[in-house]
Design a protein around this motif. Structure first.
Motif, mmCIF file in Angstrom:
data_model
loop_
_atom_site.group_PDB
_atom_site.id
_atom_site.type_symbol
_atom_site.label_atom_id
_atom_site.label_comp_id
_atom_site.label_asym_id
_atom_site.label_seq_id
_atom_site.Cartn_x
_atom_site.Cartn_y
_atom_site.Cartn_z
ATOM 1 N N GLU A 1 42.214 40.330 35.755
ATOM 2 C CA GLU A 1 42.759 40.977 34.558
ATOM 3 C C GLU A 1 43.320 42.353 34.897
ATOM 4 O OE1 GLU A 1 44.046 41.230 30.790
ATOM 5 O OE2 GLU A 1 43.025 39.454 31.575
ATOM 6 N N LEU A 2 42.595 43.096 35.739
ATOM 7 C CA LEU A 2 43.041 44.448 36.095
ATOM 8 C C LEU A 2 44.248 44.441 37.026
ATOM 9 C CD1 LEU A 2 39.614 46.230 36.465
ATOM 10 C CD2 LEU A 2 41.344 46.627 34.727
ATOM 11 N N GLU A 3 44.489 43.329 37.698
ATOM 12 C CA GLU A 3 45.657 43.239 38.588
ATOM 13 C C GLU A 3 46.941 42.970 37.817
ATOM 14 O OE1 GLU A 3 44.561 40.279 41.448
ATOM 15 O OE2 GLU A 3 43.212 41.641 42.524
ATOM 16 N N LYS A 4 46.820 42.594 36.547
ATOM 17 C CA LYS A 4 48.002 42.340 35.729
ATOM 18 C C LYS A 4 48.759 43.634 35.466
ATOM 19 C CE LYS A 4 46.062 38.410 33.253
ATOM 20 N NZ LYS A 4 45.623 37.926 31.941
ATOM 21 N N ARG A 5 50.027 43.501 35.164
ATOM 22 C CA ARG A 5 50.864 44.666 34.873
ATOM 23 C C ARG A 5 50.325 45.447 33.681
ATOM 24 N NH1 ARG A 5 57.248 44.461 34.994
ATOM 25 N NH2 ARG A 5 56.599 43.916 37.085
ATOM 26 N N SER A 6 49.952 44.742 32.630
ATOM 27 C CA SER A 6 49.340 45.403 31.474
ATOM 28 C C SER A 6 48.062 44.630 31.113
ATOM 29 C CB SER A 6 50.294 45.479 30.292
ATOM 30 O OG SER A 6 51.015 44.298 30.139
ATOM 31 N N PRO A 7 46.950 45.069 31.697
ATOM 32 C CA PRO A 7 45.682 44.373 31.453
ATOM 33 C C PRO A 7 45.195 44.562 30.021
ATOM 34 C CG PRO A 7 45.315 46.333 32.773
ATOM 35 C CD PRO A 7 46.794 46.195 32.599
ATOM 36 N N ASN A 8 44.406 43.612 29.570
ATOM 37 C CA ASN A 8 43.807 43.662 28.242
ATOM 38 C C ASN A 8 42.589 44.586 28.324
ATOM 39 O OD1 ASN A 8 42.444 43.251 25.862
ATOM 40 N ND2 ASN A 8 42.729 41.036 25.854
ATOM 41 N N LYS B 1 34.214 48.968 44.691
ATOM 42 C CA LYS B 1 35.583 49.014 44.155
ATOM 43 C C LYS B 1 36.188 47.616 44.080
ATOM 44 C CE LYS B 1 39.594 51.937 44.317
ATOM 45 N NZ LYS B 1 40.196 53.121 44.876
ATOM 46 N N TYR B 2 35.851 46.763 45.039
ATOM 47 C CA TYR B 2 36.348 45.392 45.033
ATOM 48 C C TYR B 2 35.666 44.573 43.935
ATOM 49 C CZ TYR B 2 37.266 40.617 46.510
ATOM 50 O OH TYR B 2 37.640 39.303 46.533
ATOM 51 N N ARG B 3 34.335 44.698 43.824
ATOM 52 C CA ARG B 3 33.578 43.896 42.863
ATOM 53 C C ARG B 3 33.700 44.400 41.432
ATOM 54 N NH1 ARG B 3 30.563 40.099 42.713
ATOM 55 N NH2 ARG B 3 28.684 41.045 41.895
ATOM 56 N N TRP B 4 33.757 45.709 41.247
ATOM 57 C CA TRP B 4 33.785 46.306 39.912
ATOM 58 C C TRP B 4 34.932 47.320 39.811
ATOM 59 C CZ3 TRP B 4 30.590 43.543 37.141
ATOM 60 C CH2 TRP B 4 29.456 43.001 37.737
ATOM 61 N N PRO B 5 36.168 46.877 39.897
ATOM 62 C CA PRO B 5 37.297 47.818 39.914
ATOM 63 C C PRO B 5 37.418 48.669 38.647
ATOM 64 C CG PRO B 5 38.085 45.573 39.638
ATOM 65 C CD PRO B 5 36.617 45.480 39.923
ATOM 66 N N ALA B 6 36.929 48.172 37.533
ATOM 67 C CA ALA B 6 37.038 48.939 36.290
ATOM 68 C C ALA B 6 36.197 50.209 36.335
ATOM 69 C CB ALA B 6 36.610 48.080 35.104
ATOM 70 N N LEU B 7 35.162 50.243 37.170
ATOM 71 C CA LEU B 7 34.336 51.446 37.274
ATOM 72 C C LEU B 7 35.127 52.646 37.785
ATOM 73 C CD1 LEU B 7 30.963 50.140 38.734
ATOM 74 C CD2 LEU B 7 31.391 51.032 36.453
ATOM 75 N N PHE B 8 36.305 52.399 38.331
ATOM 76 C CA PHE B 8 37.116 53.472 38.891
ATOM 77 C C PHE B 8 38.264 53.871 37.964
ATOM 78 C CE2 PHE B 8 34.701 51.643 42.229
ATOM 79 C CZ PHE B 8 34.346 52.711 43.027
ATOM 80 N N VAL C 1 38.469 44.137 29.198
ATOM 81 C CA VAL C 1 37.813 44.861 30.290
ATOM 82 C C VAL C 1 36.612 45.646 29.759
ATOM 83 C CG1 VAL C 1 38.101 46.688 32.023
ATOM 84 C CG2 VAL C 1 39.900 44.981 31.693
ATOM 85 N N ASN C 2 36.794 46.352 28.647
ATOM 86 C CA ASN C 2 35.698 47.130 28.058
ATOM 87 C C ASN C 2 34.531 46.238 27.654
ATOM 88 O OD1 ASN C 2 37.193 49.448 28.400
ATOM 89 N ND2 ASN C 2 37.892 49.517 26.286
ATOM 90 N N ALA C 3 34.845 45.115 27.012
ATOM 91 C CA ALA C 3 33.794 44.191 26.573
ATOM 92 C C ALA C 3 33.056 43.610 27.773
ATOM 93 C CB ALA C 3 34.396 43.079 25.727
ATOM 94 N N THR C 4 33.795 43.272 28.824
ATOM 95 C CA THR C 4 33.177 42.717 30.026
ATOM 96 C C THR C 4 32.277 43.742 30.697
ATOM 97 O OG1 THR C 4 35.098 41.284 30.344
ATOM 98 C CG2 THR C 4 33.645 41.578 32.227
ATOM 99 N N MET C 5 32.732 44.972 30.777
ATOM 100 C CA MET C 5 31.915 46.016 31.392
ATOM 101 C C MET C 5 30.654 46.279 30.570
ATOM 102 S SD MET C 5 33.230 46.710 34.242
ATOM 103 C CE MET C 5 32.357 48.186 34.723
#
Length: 105
Positions: free
Chosen positions: A4-11, A41-48, A15-19
C-alpha cells in the motif's frame, strides 16, 4: 501494508488502521528481537512516516508528541537564547542578526 505504501497515493486511512491494529505486534517484535533499523524499515515502513511517528508516540505514552515538544521548547527557549548570546563567536552572521531581533523583543 508495504504494498500500500509503495503506491503513488497510498490509502492513509488503511495504513493508520493497520498500524493501530498491529501496534502490539510490531512493538513486541521491536522490543524483544531488537532488529536492525533496515529490517524494521522493511517490515514496518509506516513507522518512518512523520504522522505515524506522532501516532506511535501517542500509542506508547498517551501524550501528544507535538504538544509535548512545543511545551518543552517554550519552557527552554529563554535558556537556549541565553546560551547562544554567550557564544556569539560561534554563530554565523544570520544567527547573530536573529538573536539581536529576539533580544530586542
Amino acid at each position: 501494508m508495504r504494498m500500500e505504501l509503495e503506491k503513488r497515493s497510498p490509502n492513509i486511512l488503511f495504513v493508520n488502521a493497520t498500524m493501530d491494529r498491529t501496534f502490539s505486534l510490531h512493538r513486541k517484535e521491536i522490543v524483544e528481537q531488537e532488529p536492525p533499523v533496515n529490517l524494521v524499515k522493511y517490515r514496518w515502513p509506516a513507522l518512518f512516516m512523520e504522522y505515524q511517528v506522532y501516532c506511535e508516540f501517542q500509542r506508547t505514552t498517551t501524550v501528544s508528541l507535538q504538544s509535548a515538544f512545543l511545551s518543552a521548547l517554550e519552557t527552554h527557549t529563554p535558556k537556549i537564547l541565553r546560551m547562544f548570546r554567550f557564544r556569539r563567536a560561534y554563530c554565523g552572521d544570520e544567527m547573530q542578526t536573529l538573536l539581536d531581533l529576539l533580544y530586542k523583543q
